[in-house]
Enzyme design. Structure first.
Site, PDB file in Angstrom:
ATOM      1  N   ASP A 382     -32.017 -13.999  17.737  1.00  0.00           N
ATOM      2  CA  ASP A 382     -33.297 -14.298  18.400  1.00  0.00           C
ATOM      3  C   ASP A 382     -34.338 -14.860  17.435  1.00  0.00           C
ATOM      4  O   ASP A 382     -35.119 -15.732  17.811  1.00  0.00           O
ATOM      5  CB  ASP A 382     -33.878 -13.015  19.024  1.00  0.00           C
TER       6      ASP A 382
HETATM    7  P1  NAP Z   1     -30.165 -10.126  17.193  1.00  0.00           P
HETATM    8  O1  NAP Z   1     -30.929 -11.083  18.042  1.00  0.00           O
HETATM    9  O2  NAP Z   1     -29.998  -8.719  17.681  1.00  0.00           O
HETATM   10  O3  NAP Z   1     -28.740 -10.764  16.929  1.00  0.00           O
HETATM   11  C1  NAP Z   1     -27.829 -10.132  16.095  1.00  0.00           C
HETATM   12  C2  NAP Z   1     -26.609 -11.006  16.006  1.00  0.00           C
HETATM   13  O4  NAP Z   1     -25.731 -10.405  15.077  1.00  0.00           O
HETATM   14  C3  NAP Z   1     -25.870 -11.151  17.312  1.00  0.00           C
HETATM   15  O5  NAP Z   1     -25.948 -12.466  17.761  1.00  0.00           O
HETATM   16  C4  NAP Z   1     -24.432 -10.748  16.995  1.00  0.00           C
HETATM   17  O6  NAP Z   1     -23.566 -11.770  17.471  1.00  0.00           O
HETATM   18  C5  NAP Z   1     -24.410 -10.705  15.478  1.00  0.00           C
HETATM   19  N1  NAP Z   1     -23.570  -9.634  14.961  1.00  0.00           N
HETATM   20  C6  NAP Z   1     -23.402  -8.379  15.424  1.00  0.00           C
HETATM   21  N2  NAP Z   1     -22.536  -7.699  14.667  1.00  0.00           N
HETATM   22  C7  NAP Z   1     -22.157  -8.542  13.686  1.00  0.00           C
HETATM   23  C8  NAP Z   1     -21.261  -8.426  12.586  1.00  0.00           C
HETATM   24  N3  NAP Z   1     -20.587  -7.294  12.355  1.00  0.00           N
HETATM   25  N4  NAP Z   1     -21.105  -9.504  11.775  1.00  0.00           N
HETATM   26  C9  NAP Z   1     -21.771 -10.647  12.006  1.00  0.00           C
HETATM   27  N5  NAP Z   1     -22.612 -10.828  13.034  1.00  0.00           N
HETATM   28  C10 NAP Z   1     -22.801  -9.783  13.864  1.00  0.00           C
HETATM   29  O7  NAP Z   1     -30.757 -10.003  15.721  1.00  0.00           O
HETATM   30  P2  NAP Z   1     -32.083 -10.538  15.033  1.00  0.00           P
HETATM   31  O8  NAP Z   1     -32.079 -12.022  14.967  1.00  0.00           O
HETATM   32  O9  NAP Z   1     -32.175  -9.750  13.795  1.00  0.00           O
HETATM   33  O10 NAP Z   1     -33.232 -10.181  16.046  1.00  0.00           O
HETATM   34  C11 NAP Z   1     -33.831  -8.896  16.148  1.00  0.00           C
HETATM   35  C12 NAP Z   1     -34.136  -8.590  17.596  1.00  0.00           C
HETATM   36  O11 NAP Z   1     -34.723  -7.274  17.668  1.00  0.00           O
HETATM   37  C13 NAP Z   1     -35.116  -9.568  18.180  1.00  0.00           C
HETATM   38  O12 NAP Z   1     -34.826  -9.749  19.542  1.00  0.00           O
HETATM   39  C14 NAP Z   1     -36.415  -8.833  18.014  1.00  0.00           C
HETATM   40  O13 NAP Z   1     -37.395  -9.247  18.923  1.00  0.00           O
HETATM   41  C15 NAP Z   1     -35.973  -7.406  18.299  1.00  0.00           C
HETATM   42  N6  NAP Z   1     -36.968  -6.501  17.763  1.00  0.00           N
HETATM   43  C16 NAP Z   1     -36.932  -6.131  16.456  1.00  0.00           C
HETATM   44  C17 NAP Z   1     -37.963  -5.359  15.961  1.00  0.00           C
HETATM   45  C18 NAP Z   1     -38.015  -4.989  14.523  1.00  0.00           C
HETATM   46  O14 NAP Z   1     -38.952  -4.304  14.160  1.00  0.00           O
HETATM   47  N7  NAP Z   1     -37.074  -5.419  13.717  1.00  0.00           N
HETATM   48  C19 NAP Z   1     -39.000  -4.950  16.768  1.00  0.00           C
HETATM   49  C20 NAP Z   1     -39.001  -5.331  18.091  1.00  0.00           C
HETATM   50  C21 NAP Z   1     -37.957  -6.098  18.576  1.00  0.00           C
HETATM   51  P3  NAP Z   1     -22.013 -11.431  17.782  1.00  0.00           P
HETATM   52  O15 NAP Z   1     -22.034 -10.287  18.731  1.00  0.00           O
HETATM   53  O16 NAP Z   1     -21.471 -12.690  18.342  1.00  0.00           O
HETATM   54  O17 NAP Z   1     -21.402 -11.068  16.454  1.00  0.00           O
END
Ligand code: NAP
Length: 457
Positions: A382
């Site tokens: 994301d």
């Molecule tokens: P993400 O959108 O959750 O995507 C994670 C990606 O990692 C997935 O596409 C998944 O694809 C891949 N993945 C999972 N396991 C894996 C593995 N073992 N090896 C390689 N790839 C793997 O992650 P992000 O970009 O870090 O985004 C964070 C999300 O959390 C956002 O939507 C954000 O708004 C939300 N959020 C975070 C916080 C915070 O404080 N950090 C707060 C509010 C909201 P596959 O399944 O195809 O592998």
């Protein structure tokens, strides 16, 4: 309460605040958490000397039991499970504040209107934080997999909140409230917390946990006033204020107003919207990825939740060091909400030994992507989705993202074609300059390392 005890609580509160302050820099963060911990131990010890304190047996039992559970769970929890641990601990804080109020109501009427009003407010907020945090824990732990949304959900929320206020007022005006009113008040407050949290899913959950954390702080502060305990008041207010700031920062980083997080939740199913994405995903091998990066001048690595799940941070740093030895300029770009908690990626990279001067925030590095030969996205989704910049109909439109699509080449490490946390398809993966390197991050970066080493020979 004697002046000496008050002074001791005040000193403890000052050390606690200084400890929190030290956590604002990665260099002093460890010391800060230790100071804050010592301050809490000291506050507990001061409580033993508070005049009229008799329940030493119960206090020691509670401290030993709570301390043992916290010690054990802190040791065994995985970094990726941290959000649910924060959720459940936070819930315990809210529940404890509500329990204090319940005992004071049971004791009956000698508190005065101000103290009773604060006790009611603390009980309401603490109960909402408790049941809401339990639901958040169940969701993040995978115990509750469905996202429930009632018909007329917002109306139900308003009715329950109104009912809780009416029952709370009844407790305030009654010197010694009848048990049935107190019980009804707590039941309504607990149901309200659960019902508010149940529809929230996907990307909004960490924001909700932070908001509930702020609620808990406020509830503890109110009950601190009821008990006449300055340490509780200060700790509660500090937690409430920091939780509120954190909630605002996360909401800003996701471009989601807090009212939308609560009243129009974004979940995978609800995400919908968005223009159709054209193009195909193109794969590349670990050998090709190694060559592209080994002969690049500048590589920017963007870690995300997938790197955390795979525990790949050590391999990633090993690969970065190999590239640097070969003369490649390597930097790490961290999105404020990458992973599941603020600072999630910073902690993992620091644990792997990545120096702080190689790690850059979104504002610091976004302008560098057009000059980068390669943007290597490892398990992030994301936070690098360009529709947030381009597609007004997308639910994540307006969320600041890392502009990896502007690099000459983009390599995305992930296991398959799954969507990100928000459930939204990623337009980046279909771009001409983007190649997919499929595999679990630890294993596939291991393969890349082998090939980079072979290229050196
Ligand atoms: P993400 O959108 O959750 O995507 C994670 C990606 O990692 C997935 O596409 C998944 O694809 C891949 N993945 C999972 N396991 C894996 C593995 N073992 N090896 C390689 N790839 C793997 O992650 P992000 O970009 O870090 O985004 C964070 C999300 O959390 C956002 O939507 C954000 O708004 C939300 N959020 C975070 C916080 C915070 O404080 N950090 C707060 C509010 C909201 P596959 O399944 O195809 O592998």
């Amino acid at each position: 309460m004697s002046g000496v005890i008050q002074l001791a609580y005040f000193a403890v509160a000052v050390v606690f605040i200084l400890g929190l302050k030290a956590m604002s820099s990665p260099v002093t963060a460890r010391k800060g958490i230790v100071w804050a911990g010592y301050a809490m131990i000291a506050a507990t010890l001061v409580t033993f000397y508070t005049p009229g304190m008799q329940n030493y047996g119960l206090m020691i039992t509670a401290i030993v039991t709570g301390g043992a559970v916290a010690w054990w769970s802190g040791k065994v929890v995985k970094m990726t499970d941290m959000p649910q641990m924060v959720a459940i601990y936070n819930g315990m804080g809210g529940g404890a504040a509500a329990a204090i109020a319940a005992l004071e109501f049971a004791r009956g009427g000698t508190h005065g209107v101000t103290a009773t009003t604060l006790a009611v407010l603390g009980a309401l907020i603490g109960s909402v934080a408790f049941s809401g945090s339990c639901v958040a824990f169940a969701k993040l732990q995978g115990i509750m997999t469905k996202t429930w949304r009632l018909p007329q959900q917002n109306l139900v929320n308003i009715v329950l909140a109104g009912l809780a206020v009416v029952l709370g007022l009844a407790i305030i005006v009654t010197e010694t409230p009848p048990a049935v009113i107190v019980i009804a008040f707590f039941v309504v407050a607990l149901v309200l917390g659960a019902i508010l949290t149940m529809p929230i899913g996907g990307a909004d959950m960490p924001v909700v946990i932070s908001l509930l954390n702020a609620f808990t702080g406020l509830a503890v502060g109110f009950e601190g006033y009821v008990l006449g305990n300055p340490a509780l008041i200060v700790a509660g207010i500090v937690v409430g204020a920091s939780g509120t700031l954190l909630t605002q920062l996360m909401a800003k980083a996701m471009n989601r107003p807090i009212r939308n997080v609560i009243f129009t939740p974004l979940s995978g199913a609800a995400a919908g919207g968005g223009e159709a994405i054209e193009g195909t995903m193109k794969e590349l091998s670990a050998l090709d990825a190694a060559s592209v990066m080994r002969y690049a001048s500048k590589v920017i690595i963007v870690p995300g939740y997938g790197m955390a799940v795979a525990g790949a941070q050590h391999k990633v740093w090993e690969m970065a060091q190999l590239l640097e030895e070969g003369g490649v300029d390597v930097a790490f770009a961290i999105h404020p909400v990458a992973g599941r908690m603020p600072g999630h990626m910073n902690v993992l990279l620091a644990e792997a030994g990545v120096p702080y001067d190689k790690i850059f925030d979104l504002e610091e590095i976004n302008a560098d992507f057009p000059q980068a030969d390669v943007a290597l996205v490892i398990g992030a989704n994301d936070v690098v989705n360009p529709v947030a910049r381009t597609d007004k109909t997308s639910p994540i439109y307006g969320m600041p993202i890392l502009n990896v699509d502007m690099a000459h080449n983009v390599i995305v490490v992930k296991r398959g074609q799954g969507a990100g946390y928000s459930g939204i398809e990623n337009a980046l993966f279909y771009k001409d300059n983007c190649r997919m390197l499929y595999g679990s991050a630890q294993q596939i970066i291991g393969e890349v390392i082998t090939h980079v080493k072979a290229l050196e020979v």
